[in-house]
Design a protein around this motif. Structure first.
Motif, short mmCIF file in Angstrom:
data_model
loop_
_atom_site.label_atom_id
_atom_site.label_comp_id
_atom_site.label_asym_id
_atom_site.label_seq_id
_atom_site.Cartn_x
_atom_site.Cartn_y
_atom_site.Cartn_z
N SER A 245 0.79 -1.15 0.11
CA SER A 245 -0.09 -0.16 0.03
C SER A 245 1.03 1.46 -0.19
N ALA A 246 0.42 2.44 -0.76
CA ALA A 246 1.05 3.70 -0.59
C ALA A 246 1.21 3.84 0.70
N ASP A 247 0.70 3.48 1.48
CA ASP A 247 1.04 4.39 3.28
C ASP A 247 2.10 3.54 3.42
N VAL A 248 2.63 2.56 3.35
CA VAL A 248 3.07 1.86 4.36
C VAL A 248 4.53 2.50 3.56
N GLY A 249 5.57 2.60 4.64
CA GLY A 249 6.94 3.63 4.64
C GLY A 249 8.04 2.00 4.60
N PRO A 250 9.15 2.57 4.51
CA PRO A 250 10.12 1.78 4.60
C PRO A 250 10.67 0.91 6.05
N GLU A 251 10.36 -0.63 6.67
CA GLU A 251 10.46 -0.92 7.04
C GLU A 251 12.02 -0.50 8.47
N SER A 252 11.25 -0.38 9.32
CA SER A 252 12.60 0.47 10.59
C SER A 252 13.76 -0.80 10.26
N PHE A 253 14.98 -0.21 11.04
CA PHE A 253 15.58 -1.74 11.57
C PHE A 253 15.06 -2.46 12.56
N LEU A 254 14.70 -1.43 13.67
CA LEU A 254 14.42 -1.83 14.77
C LEU A 254 12.66 -3.60 14.08
N SER A 255 12.10 -3.05 13.45
CA SER A 255 11.29 -3.72 13.25
C SER A 255 11.90 -5.40 11.86
N ARG A 256 12.95 -4.51 11.37
CA ARG A 256 13.80 -5.76 11.13
C ARG A 256 14.56 -6.60 11.17
N LYS A 257 14.52 -6.44 13.08
CA LYS A 257 15.31 -6.99 13.45
C LYS A 257 14.12 -7.78 14.54
N MET A 258 13.64 -7.67 14.87
CA MET A 258 12.32 -7.90 15.33
C MET A 258 11.79 -8.76 14.76
N ARG A 259 12.10 -9.23 13.38
CA ARG A 259 11.06 -10.53 12.87
C ARG A 259 12.03 -11.74 13.40
N HIS A 260 12.90 -11.63 14.27
CA HIS A 260 12.81 -12.96 14.11
C HIS A 260 12.61 -13.74 14.61
N PRO A 261 12.28 -15.08 14.50
CA PRO A 261 11.37 -15.74 15.24
C PRO A 261 12.04 -15.40 16.96
N PHE B 272 11.78 -13.41 18.74
CA PHE B 272 11.01 -12.49 19.28
C PHE B 272 9.82 -12.86 20.37
N ALA B 273 9.36 -13.21 19.18
CA ALA B 273 7.54 -15.00 19.18
C ALA B 273 8.03 -15.25 20.60
N TRP B 274 8.90 -16.36 20.45
CA TRP B 274 8.75 -17.41 20.97
C TRP B 274 8.59 -16.69 22.36
N ALA B 275 9.07 -15.31 22.67
CA ALA B 275 9.17 -14.86 24.76
C ALA B 275 8.94 -14.12 23.95
N GLY B 276 7.49 -13.90 24.01
CA GLY B 276 6.63 -12.97 23.80
C GLY B 276 6.29 -12.11 23.92
N LEU B 277 7.23 -11.18 22.80
CA LEU B 277 7.84 -10.08 22.60
C LEU B 277 7.05 -8.82 21.35
N ARG B 278 6.62 -10.32 20.99
CA ARG B 278 5.92 -9.48 19.55
C ARG B 278 4.69 -11.04 19.45
N ARG B 279 4.07 -10.55 18.16
CA ARG B 279 3.07 -11.62 18.37
C ARG B 279 3.52 -12.01 16.75
N PRO B 280 3.24 -14.00 16.31
CA PRO B 280 3.91 -14.44 15.61
C PRO B 280 3.26 -13.67 14.25
N LEU B 281 4.22 -14.20 13.49
CA LEU B 281 3.95 -13.57 11.47
C LEU B 281 3.30 -14.53 10.80
#
Ligand SMILES: C[S@@+](CC[C@H](N)C(=O)[O-])C[C@H]1O[C@@H](n2cnc3c(N)ncnc32)[C@H](O)[C@@H]1O
Length: 226
Positions: A13-29, A31-40
């Motif tokens: 979508s036109a509204d979505v900007g480039p992903e930040s460094f932090l959110s790219r790093k947070m994609r590692h599983p 963070f999901a296992w540790a409960g720090l983000r939702r499952p992708l």
């Protein structure tokens, strides 16, 4: 775990900007296992609804390709709670196999709720099918996406799918703003098999990149919607 606890794949979508460094790093599983983000999820919310719709009330459900378990959550919550969900994934892509946070994240996500019995089969699909003797009501093919691998899954597993069962392919069609292309293995296989040749199977539904197929001679139940 419910739909609200899942982060779905987004359509361009036109509204979505480039992903930040932090959110790219947070994609590692981890963070999901540790409960720090939702499952992708690697699927959209509309695809999630479609998985629920076609898995509803099914007793013997097989998923090839589990990743963080988001699609398995859809299947487990919609299927017959007295049934069995078979989850096939070798979880072989982890850089540190001993830790394997993808597998840990998937197990945490799927077992978060009560529901159907879950059987984890940590093998490649072509290995898992050896000696398989269970009838299947619902099969999701979302593992190895090379065209020849999709074809192998189709040939290996569909002989076990019951007459009224369905087979669902993910990443198998182009859709507006989506990530698939004509070169995707599942797109090529589905086009070749169901759009450009005669087959005993027909396309029943298409939602974003999902394609649902069933046998031509399936029995139509007025009450079940299938
Ligand atoms: C696209 S992801 C699955 C996404 C998941 N179904 C979802 O919607 O969130 C693909 C998964 O397939 C697994 N995989 C790759 N090759 C496979 C194979 N031959 N058999 C079973 N799983 C496989 C990978 O380990 C990965 O976790």
């Amino acid at each position: 775990m419910t739909k609200a606890d899942i982060q779905f794949a987004e359509i361009e979508s036109a509204d979505v900007g480039p992903e930040s460094f932090l959110s790219r790093k947070m994609r590692h599983p981890f963070f999901a296992w540790a409960g720090l983000r939702r499952p992708l999820a690697q699927h959209t919310e509309a695809e999630h609804h479609a998985l629920e719709k076609y898995a509803k009330g099914r007793k013997r459900v097989v998923e090839i390709g589990v990743a963080e378990g988001a699609s398995a959550i859809a299947l487990r919550s919609a299927m017959d709670s007295a049934g069995t969900l078979y989850l096939v994934d070798p979880f072989h892509l982890s850089r540190v196999p001993l830790l394997n946070f993808l597998r840990r994240a998937a197990k945490r996500a799927v077992s978060g709720n009560s529901g159907a019995k879950t059987v984890w089969i940590e093998k490649f699909s072509h290995e898992a099918v050896r000696g398989w003797d269970q009838p299947i009501d619902f099969l999701l093919i979302d593992g190895d996406h090379r065209e020849e691998a999709v074809e192998q899954d189709w040939k290996d597993w569909t002989p076990h799918v019951v007459r009224n069962g369905v087979v669902v392919f993910h990443d198998a069609r182009l859709f507006a703003g989506g990530w698939t292309s004509e070169e995707y293995g599942p797109v090529r296989f589905v086009d070749r098999m169901f759009r450009n040749s005669s087959s005993d199977w027909i396309i029943l539904d298409e939602v974003d990149s999902l394609v649902v197929v069933g046998r031509k001679d399936r029995k139509i139940h007025a009450d079940s919607g299938d």
